[in-house]
Write a protein that holds these residues in place. Structure first.
Motif, PDB file in Angstrom:
ATOM      1  N   VAL A 256       0.833  -1.207   0.000  1.00 48.82           N
ATOM      2  CA  VAL A 256       0.000   0.000   0.000  1.00 48.82           C
ATOM      3  C   VAL A 256       0.865   1.254   0.000  1.00 48.82           C
ATOM      4  O   VAL A 256       0.629   2.202  -0.756  1.00 48.82           O
ATOM      5  N   ARG A 257       1.903   1.258   0.850  1.00 47.89           N
ATOM      6  CA  ARG A 257       2.697   2.467   1.017  1.00 47.89           C
ATOM      7  C   ARG A 257       3.677   2.703  -0.127  1.00 47.89           C
ATOM      8  O   ARG A 257       3.865   3.843  -0.569  1.00 47.89           O
ATOM      9  N   LYS A 258       4.296   1.642  -0.627  1.00 48.92           N
ATOM     10  CA  LYS A 258       5.363   1.809  -1.621  1.00 48.92           C
ATOM     11  C   LYS A 258       4.921   1.579  -3.056  1.00 48.92           C
ATOM     12  O   LYS A 258       5.674   1.912  -3.978  1.00 48.92           O
ATOM     13  N   GLU A 259       3.749   1.000  -3.248  1.00 49.78           N
ATOM     14  CA  GLU A 259       3.289   0.755  -4.623  1.00 49.78           C
ATOM     15  C   GLU A 259       2.011   1.536  -4.926  1.00 49.78           C
ATOM     16  O   GLU A 259       1.974   2.357  -5.852  1.00 49.78           O
ATOM     17  N   LEU A 260       0.971   1.309  -4.133  1.00 55.31           N
ATOM     18  CA  LEU A 260      -0.313   1.964  -4.403  1.00 55.31           C
ATOM     19  C   LEU A 260      -0.210   3.479  -4.230  1.00 55.31           C
ATOM     20  O   LEU A 260      -0.644   4.246  -5.095  1.00 55.31           O
ATOM     21  N   SER A 366       5.498  10.808   2.980  1.00 55.24           N
ATOM     22  CA  SER A 366       5.104  10.113   4.200  1.00 55.24           C
ATOM     23  C   SER A 366       3.694  10.506   4.624  1.00 55.24           C
ATOM     24  O   SER A 366       2.899   9.657   5.050  1.00 55.24           O
ATOM     25  N   GLU A 367       3.377  11.774   4.514  1.00 54.08           N
ATOM     26  CA  GLU A 367       2.047  12.227   4.907  1.00 54.08           C
ATOM     27  C   GLU A 367       0.977  11.693   3.952  1.00 54.08           C
ATOM     28  O   GLU A 367      -0.134  11.341   4.382  1.00 54.08           O
ATOM     29  N   LEU A 368       1.294  11.630   2.654  1.00 50.21           N
ATOM     30  CA  LEU A 368       0.330  11.066   1.706  1.00 50.21           C
ATOM     31  C   LEU A 368       0.130   9.573   1.962  1.00 50.21           C
ATOM     32  O   LEU A 368      -1.002   9.070   1.854  1.00 50.21           O
ATOM     33  N   LYS A 369       1.194   8.854   2.288  1.00 50.72           N
ATOM     34  CA  LYS A 369       1.060   7.430   2.614  1.00 50.72           C
ATOM     35  C   LYS A 369       0.162   7.234   3.833  1.00 50.72           C
ATOM     36  O   LYS A 369      -0.673   6.314   3.857  1.00 50.72           O
ATOM     37  N   ALA A 370       0.337   8.070   4.843  1.00 51.05           N
ATOM     38  CA  ALA A 370      -0.509   7.956   6.029  1.00 51.05           C
ATOM     39  C   ALA A 370      -1.970   8.218   5.686  1.00 51.05           C
ATOM     40  O   ALA A 370      -2.875   7.527   6.189  1.00 51.05           O
ATOM     41  N   LEU A 371      -2.232   9.202   4.823  1.00 49.31           N
ATOM     42  CA  LEU A 371      -3.615   9.500   4.447  1.00 49.31           C
ATOM     43  C   LEU A 371      -4.238   8.356   3.663  1.00 49.31           C
ATOM     44  O   LEU A 371      -5.407   8.014   3.873  1.00 49.31           O
ATOM     45  N   VAL A 372      -3.474   7.745   2.747  1.00 50.54           N
ATOM     46  CA  VAL A 372      -4.000   6.615   1.967  1.00 50.54           C
ATOM     47  C   VAL A 372      -4.303   5.432   2.889  1.00 50.54           C
ATOM     48  O   VAL A 372      -5.343   4.765   2.740  1.00 50.54           O
ATOM     49  N   CYS A 373      -3.425   5.161   3.842  1.00 52.51           N
ATOM     50  CA  CYS A 373      -3.687   4.065   4.786  1.00 52.51           C
ATOM     51  C   CYS A 373      -4.952   4.345   5.596  1.00 52.51           C
ATOM     52  O   CYS A 373      -5.785   3.452   5.807  1.00 52.51           O
ATOM     53  N   MET A 374      -5.113   5.582   6.041  1.00 51.76           N
ATOM     54  CA  MET A 374      -6.304   5.934   6.801  1.00 51.76           C
ATOM     55  C   MET A 374      -7.563   5.825   5.938  1.00 51.76           C
ATOM     56  O   MET A 374      -8.625   5.379   6.411  1.00 51.76           O
ATOM     57  N   ALA A 375      -7.451   6.208   4.662  1.00 54.34           N
ATOM     58  CA  ALA A 375      -8.600   6.117   3.755  1.00 54.34           C
ATOM     59  C   ALA A 375      -9.007   4.672   3.521  1.00 54.34           C
ATOM     60  O   ALA A 375     -10.204   4.350   3.477  1.00 54.34           O
ATOM     61  N   VAL A 429      -1.088   3.835  10.522  1.00 59.04           N
ATOM     62  CA  VAL A 429      -1.062   5.174   9.939  1.00 59.04           C
ATOM     63  C   VAL A 429       0.200   5.931  10.342  1.00 59.04           C
ATOM     64  O   VAL A 429       0.647   6.824   9.614  1.00 59.04           O
ATOM     65  N   ASP A 430       0.805   5.583  11.461  1.00 60.41           N
ATOM     66  CA  ASP A 430       1.912   6.360  12.014  1.00 60.41           C
ATOM     67  C   ASP A 430       3.262   5.669  11.857  1.00 60.41           C
ATOM     68  O   ASP A 430       4.154   5.843  12.688  1.00 60.41           O
ATOM     69  N   LEU A 431       3.450   4.882  10.805  1.00 60.61           N
ATOM     70  CA  LEU A 431       4.722   4.187  10.628  1.00 60.61           C
ATOM     71  C   LEU A 431       5.887   5.159  10.509  1.00 60.61           C
ATOM     72  O   LEU A 431       6.988   4.894  10.998  1.00 60.61           O
ATOM     73  N   ALA A 432       5.662   6.304   9.852  1.00 57.13           N
ATOM     74  CA  ALA A 432       6.754   7.246   9.602  1.00 57.13           C
ATOM     75  C   ALA A 432       7.186   7.994  10.856  1.00 57.13           C
ATOM     76  O   ALA A 432       8.290   8.552  10.894  1.00 57.13           O
ATOM     77  N   VAL A 433       6.340   8.026  11.870  1.00 59.20           N
ATOM     78  CA  VAL A 433       6.659   8.804  13.076  1.00 59.20           C
ATOM     79  C   VAL A 433       6.636   7.950  14.331  1.00 59.20           C
ATOM     80  O   VAL A 433       6.851   8.470  15.429  1.00 59.20           O
ATOM     81  N   ARG A 434       6.392   6.648  14.200  1.00 55.32           N
ATOM     82  CA  ARG A 434       6.241   5.816  15.394  1.00 55.32           C
ATOM     83  C   ARG A 434       7.526   5.775  16.225  1.00 55.32           C
ATOM     84  O   ARG A 434       7.507   5.984  17.445  1.00 55.32           O
ATOM     85  N   GLN A 435       8.648   5.520  15.574  1.00 57.78           N
ATOM     86  CA  GLN A 435       9.907   5.448  16.317  1.00 57.78           C
ATOM     87  C   GLN A 435      10.278   6.796  16.918  1.00 57.78           C
ATOM     88  O   GLN A 435      10.789   6.875  18.038  1.00 57.78           O
ATOM     89  N   LEU A 436      10.018   7.877  16.160  1.00 60.09           N
ATOM     90  CA  LEU A 436      10.321   9.200  16.691  1.00 60.09           C
ATOM     91  C   LEU A 436       9.435   9.527  17.914  1.00 60.09           C
ATOM     92  O   LEU A 436       9.898  10.147  18.877  1.00 60.09           O
TER      93      LEU A 436
END
Length: 443
Positions: A256-260, A366-375, A429-436
């Motif tokens: 979803v994040r890297k292809e779609l 990263s923000e667009l990926k989070a929005l697509v996952c949430m959608a 949804v928060d993969l990009a900021v989870r570790q931070l």
């Protein structure tokens, strides 16, 4: 036999063609010889036709006429109509712009006179309190003028002068707005829009079919992975996602994040540009007449479209309203039992992504990926993208006419994305900021 007759006819036609060519050559040679000897006044027909052909080719290039079809198949009337249409495309805009420039000059002169009038009124002290005019000099009995030495006590006080200046500036702004509206109605362009000529010609011929094919393949892969996971009835919570190896739900998340998301981003970015905001209010009415200072428009990330939609719809005021804050604090329905509209859910989702990702300076991808996952989790991907596509202000101001969005309205892409609408997802949804966030909580 019939075959022999056909062969004889072909041989006869070939001889006729050779004879016609030979006669033309002899005629050209005879005309050339007579012209060189001085017994024939006009140029040879072959020379005249060659020069006429050169002139016609140059005119076709200058007029940008489309004569890809065989000229022999077009009637003289059709050829005349094409030539008239090509000439009108060059002549008519020039005439309209010339008339508009003259009208704008006249209106600007009137505006300058009006400003001078306001300034004179603001600094004048010609009227006394009793309503009579107090002149600069008074006439005595001898018929001569003497300067008025009486001090003037009826000057406009600073407060009145300030009010008059504010009124004048307000009228000037209204006049400039009228001029801008008039220029837009005549030229069909406005501040922030970029002429088509600034784009490279090869960019206007971009084919978006590979982008659609890429989106279709990514949607099909995500659909297969989602169906496979649902059939296995293997549920993994988003909190345990970071502890499992690649495969299963994590494989679906990566797809979803890297292809779609990347395929959707590339298709939405076709013909997308950032409008310039540097045009001043004074130059806005004649923005179409001012030559551009940049060679090509700047590109724009599709995520910025969602942010602009969020700002245009006052998303922050909607999400942070007291009623919503209080309802969320007590875990109560925000809308009082009324179904949440796609617009409301999109504004809430964009606000959530901005709140979680902006403090950590995450990228637009990263923000667009989070929005697509949430959608996908809320089964609203098609409806959210459709809201952006149906926003006429965004499409007109940020998409070129040759873009996929402006040409098709994103219909085929929405149909492809609808294949995922009936599937259930539980994507993080928060993969990009989870570790931070974990590091921040640790300190």
């Amino acid at each position: 036999s019939e075959r022999e007759k056909q062969e004889q006819i072909e041989v006869q036609k070939e001889k006729q063609r050779e004879l016609i060519l030979q006669l033309k050559t002899q005629l050209d040679d005879l005309e050339t010889f007579a012209y060189q000897e001085g017994s024939y006044d006009s140029l040879p027909q072959s020379v005249v036709m060659e020069r006429q052909r050169m002139i016609i080719n140059e005119l076709i290039k200058k007029l940008d006429m489309d004569l890809s079809e065989d000229i022999a198949t077009l009637s003289p009337e059709e050829l005349r109509q094409r030539v008239d249409a090509a000439i009108a495309q060059i002549v008519n805009p020039a005439r309209v712009k010339e008339q508009l420039v003259e009208q704008l000059k006249t209106q600007i002169r009137d505006l300058e006179m009006f400003i001078n009038f306001i300034q004179d009124e603001g600094g004048s002290s010609g009227k006394a309190e009793d309503g009579h005019c107090e002149c600069a000099g008074r006439k005595d009995g001898g018929g001569s003028y003497k300067p008025n030495t009486r001090p003037s006590g009826n000057r406009v006080n600073p407060e009145d002068a300030r009010k008059m200046r504010e009124t004048g500036l307000h009228l000037m702004r209204r006049m400039l707005a009228v001029l801008q509206i008039f220029a837009v109605s005549q030229f069909g362009c406005a501040t922030g829009q970029i002429p088509r000529t600034l784009w490279q010609k090869d960019q206007a011929n971009k084919d978006y079919s590979p982008l659609i094919k890429k989106l279709e393949l990514s949607v099909e892969r995500v659909r297969q992975l989602a169906v496979k996971h649902q059939q296995e009835d293997h549920v993994t919570s988003s909190s345990d996602l970071q502890d499992i190896p690649l495969g299963g739900r994590d494989e679906l998340t990566l797809a979803v994040r890297k292809e779609l998301t990347i395929a959707l981003r590339d298709l939405m970015a076709h013909g997308l540009y950032a409008s310039s905001q540097g045009m001043s209010l004074v130059l806005a009415p004649i923005a179409c007449l001012i030559p551009a200072f940049t060679s090509s428009p700047q590109t724009m990330h599709p995520w910025e479209l969602f942010v602009k939609y969020y700002n245009a719809k006052n998303g922050q005021a909607f999400v942070e309203s007291p009623a919503r804050k209080l309802s969320q604090s007590f875990a109560l329905p925000v809308t009082g039992g009324v179904a949440i509209t796609p617009k409301q859910s999109l504004l809430t989702a964009i606000h959530t992504v901005l709140t979680e990702h902006d403090p950590f300076k995450r990228s637009a991808d990263s923000e667009l990926k989070a929005l697509v996952c949430m959608a996908l989790n809320e089964q609203r991907l098609v409806s959210w993208v459709n809201l952006i596509c149906k926003s006429g202000a965004l499409v007109q101001s940020h998409y070129q006419p040759w873009s996929y969005m402006a040409n098709t309205g994103f219909e085929s892409a929405l149909n492809i994305l609808s294949r995922l609408s009936n599937l259930k997802f539980n994507l993080p949804v928060d993969l990009a900021v989870r570790q931070l966030k974990n590091i921040k909580d640790a300190f």
